[in-house]
Design a protein around this motif. Structure first.
Motif, short mmCIF file in Angstrom:
data_model
loop_
_atom_site.label_atom_id
_atom_site.label_comp_id
_atom_site.label_asym_id
_atom_site.label_seq_id
_atom_site.Cartn_x
_atom_site.Cartn_y
_atom_site.Cartn_z
N GLY A 1 0.79 -1.22 0.00
CA GLY A 1 0.00 0.00 0.00
C GLY A 1 0.82 1.27 0.00
N HIS A 2 2.06 1.16 0.48
CA HIS A 2 2.92 2.34 0.56
C HIS A 2 3.73 2.60 -0.70
CE1 HIS A 2 1.83 2.00 4.76
NE2 HIS A 2 2.43 3.12 5.03
N VAL A 3 3.73 1.67 -1.66
CA VAL A 3 4.51 1.89 -2.88
C VAL A 3 3.63 1.94 -4.13
CG1 VAL A 3 6.54 0.81 -1.86
CG2 VAL A 3 4.99 -0.57 -3.25
N LYS A 4 2.33 1.81 -3.97
CA LYS A 4 1.44 1.79 -5.14
C LYS A 4 1.46 3.08 -5.94
CE LYS A 4 -1.86 -1.81 -3.79
NZ LYS A 4 -3.26 -2.13 -3.43
N SER A 5 1.87 4.17 -5.29
CA SER A 5 1.91 5.46 -6.00
C SER A 5 3.24 5.69 -6.72
CB SER A 5 1.67 6.60 -5.01
OG SER A 5 2.71 6.64 -4.03
N PHE A 6 4.18 4.76 -6.62
CA PHE A 6 5.47 4.93 -7.28
C PHE A 6 5.28 4.96 -8.80
CE2 PHE A 6 8.75 3.31 -3.95
CZ PHE A 6 8.19 4.16 -3.01
N LYS A 7 6.12 5.71 -9.45
CA LYS A 7 5.99 5.95 -10.90
C LYS A 7 5.91 4.67 -11.70
CE LYS A 7 8.29 8.38 -14.71
NZ LYS A 7 9.45 9.24 -15.08
N TYR A 8 6.75 3.68 -11.39
CA TYR A 8 6.81 2.46 -12.19
C TYR A 8 6.22 1.25 -11.46
CZ TYR A 8 10.00 5.10 -15.19
OH TYR A 8 10.55 6.04 -16.02
N TYR A 9 5.32 1.49 -10.53
CA TYR A 9 4.77 0.39 -9.74
C TYR A 9 4.16 -0.69 -10.64
CZ TYR A 9 1.78 -2.32 -6.64
OH TYR A 9 1.17 -3.36 -5.97
N ASP A 10 3.41 -0.28 -11.65
CA ASP A 10 2.77 -1.27 -12.53
C ASP A 10 3.79 -2.14 -13.27
OD1 ASP A 10 0.23 -0.55 -11.84
OD2 ASP A 10 -0.05 0.83 -13.51
N LYS A 11 5.01 -1.63 -13.41
CA LYS A 11 6.04 -2.38 -14.13
C LYS A 11 6.84 -3.29 -13.20
CE LYS A 11 6.54 1.17 -17.72
NZ LYS A 11 5.88 0.39 -18.76
N PHE A 12 6.91 -2.95 -11.89
CA PHE A 12 7.71 -3.81 -11.00
C PHE A 12 6.87 -4.59 -9.99
CE2 PHE A 12 8.01 0.12 -8.25
CZ PHE A 12 7.53 -0.41 -7.07
N LYS A 13 5.54 -4.40 -9.99
CA LYS A 13 4.72 -5.02 -8.95
C LYS A 13 4.79 -6.55 -8.97
CE LYS A 13 0.41 -4.80 -11.63
NZ LYS A 13 -0.97 -4.23 -11.67
N ASP A 14 5.02 -7.16 -10.13
CA ASP A 14 5.05 -8.61 -10.21
C ASP A 14 6.32 -9.21 -9.60
OD1 ASP A 14 2.59 -8.65 -11.43
OD2 ASP A 14 3.40 -8.70 -13.46
N LYS A 15 7.35 -8.38 -9.43
CA LYS A 15 8.58 -8.89 -8.80
C LYS A 15 8.79 -8.26 -7.42
CE LYS A 15 11.38 -5.56 -11.46
NZ LYS A 15 12.49 -5.40 -12.43
N ALA A 16 7.78 -7.56 -6.91
CA ALA A 16 7.88 -6.94 -5.59
C ALA A 16 7.47 -7.93 -4.50
CB ALA A 16 6.99 -5.69 -5.52
N VAL A 17 8.22 -7.95 -3.41
CA VAL A 17 7.95 -8.86 -2.28
C VAL A 17 8.08 -8.07 -0.99
CG1 VAL A 17 8.65 -10.96 -1.07
CG2 VAL A 17 8.89 -10.83 -3.56
N GLU A 18 7.10 -8.25 -0.09
CA GLU A 18 7.18 -7.59 1.21
C GLU A 18 8.23 -8.26 2.09
OE1 GLU A 18 3.30 -7.42 3.00
OE2 GLU A 18 2.73 -5.64 1.86
N ILE A 19 8.97 -7.44 2.82
CA ILE A 19 10.07 -7.95 3.66
C ILE A 19 9.55 -8.89 4.73
CG2 ILE A 19 11.83 -7.24 5.33
CD1 ILE A 19 12.21 -4.73 3.61
#
Length: 318
Positions: free
Chosen positions: A240-258
């Protein structure tokens, strides 16, 4: 209700190891907590107000952190300041109001130190640091007390801050060799990079500067957006804290919560060739948990008075 101000919290002399352990405690319990994204209210180009709420059901507490950011004071007072309020969920009444400056910087430093220690490639030899304010100092204080290996640390020159930074830490950590460098490329060419630069109009360096296996930890998230597009993995504190990042739609599939990495449900670094960026811009859960642990210490010490926040004694008080 207790009032825990900056002087009291700093005077507790909480050890770097305990601070680091609290940071890890939070990652382990995150999945069971309620964590809405922070709310930002902008005031002109640089001023802002930020509200950060959180609920920790297992501890029966809820809290909110309020941050204000003004222009730097000519006398050297930090531009950013914050306060934290915590209370029980199941009954009325505040537990504590605490200063947030010590908590913010120490949890920020601990989170960045955790990222470097856990997600750098094996036997990394160089660490680059730029943006040498309070956040970078908190990182070095925690990191240097936890990490005992030999490292070359390259700090980016800015005014006289590099010299002051090295003077502050070189005696405490003789296993580190400090060097002052002049360019972003020299910092970002290291095995691991920590940036506490608060503002960037564009990316700091081109893609080819980041070598295989590097780790990037942008504390304030600015200046590394190009990493989002070609790095192998993106580790984050909260979706929820990174959804506003410029390229979120491009990196969301490789993003993992710590929290998933710490709890072992998802693998972290899997090879020394992976490029990894870690976004930990700060979540209220760390702030509220730290505030509650400090409140517990104060309760045990019994050296602070209680203040009554009187509330109605009758249900229908009108």
């Amino acid at each position: 209700m207790k009032v825990l101000d900056y002087d009291y919290i700093k005077g507790l002399n909480i050890s770097p190891q305990e601070i680091y352990d609290w940071c890890n405690d939070v990652w382990r319990i995150k999945e069971d907590c309620v964590l809405p994204p922070k709310v930002k209210m902008w005031q002109g180009d640089s001023g802002r107000y930020i509200t950060m709420p959180c609920v920790l059901p297992d501890y029966d507490i809820a809290g909110v952190k309020f941050i204000s950011r003004n222009v730097d004071d000519s006398a050297g007072v930090p531009a950013r300041n914050s306060n934290i309020m915590i209370q029980n969920c199941s009954k009325m009444g505040l537990l504590a109001v605490t200063d947030g400056i010590w908590i913010t910087n120490m949890r920020t430093g601990a989170i960045a130190a955790h990222s470097v220690i856990e997600y750098s490639k094996k036997d990394f030899k160089t660490l680059g640091i730029m943006g040498l304010g309070l956040a970078a100092r908190a990182f070095m204080y925690i990191f240097g007390n936890i990490f005992k290996g030999d490292l070359t640390i390259k700090v980016l020159r800015y005014k006289d801050q590099a010299e002051c930074f090295i003077d502050r830490f070189k005696k405490d950590f003789p296993n580190f060799k400090f060097e002052i460098v002049e360019t972003y490329e020299e910092v970002c060419g290291c095995d691991s990079i920590v940036s506490a630069v608060g503002f960037a109009r564009s990316t700091f360096v081109s893609d080819e500067v980041f070598k295989k296996g590097c780790l990037v930890v942008p504390i304030h998230t600015a200046g590394f957006q190009n990493c989002d597009l070609f790095f192998d993995k993106v580790f984050i504190d909260d979706y929820g804290h990174v959804k506003s990042f410029k390229y979120y739609d491009k990196f969301k599939d490789k993003a993992v919560e710590i929290s998933k990495l710490v709890n072992g449900t998802v693998k972290g670094r899997e090879s020394d060739d992976e490029r990894i960026v870690v976004y930990c811009g700060g979540i209220a859960l760390h702030d509220i948990y730290f505030a509650y642990k400090i409140y517990q210490i104060a309760e045990k010490k019994g050296d602070l008075p209680d203040f009554n926040m009187n509330f109605p004694s009758e249900r229908f008080w009108i």
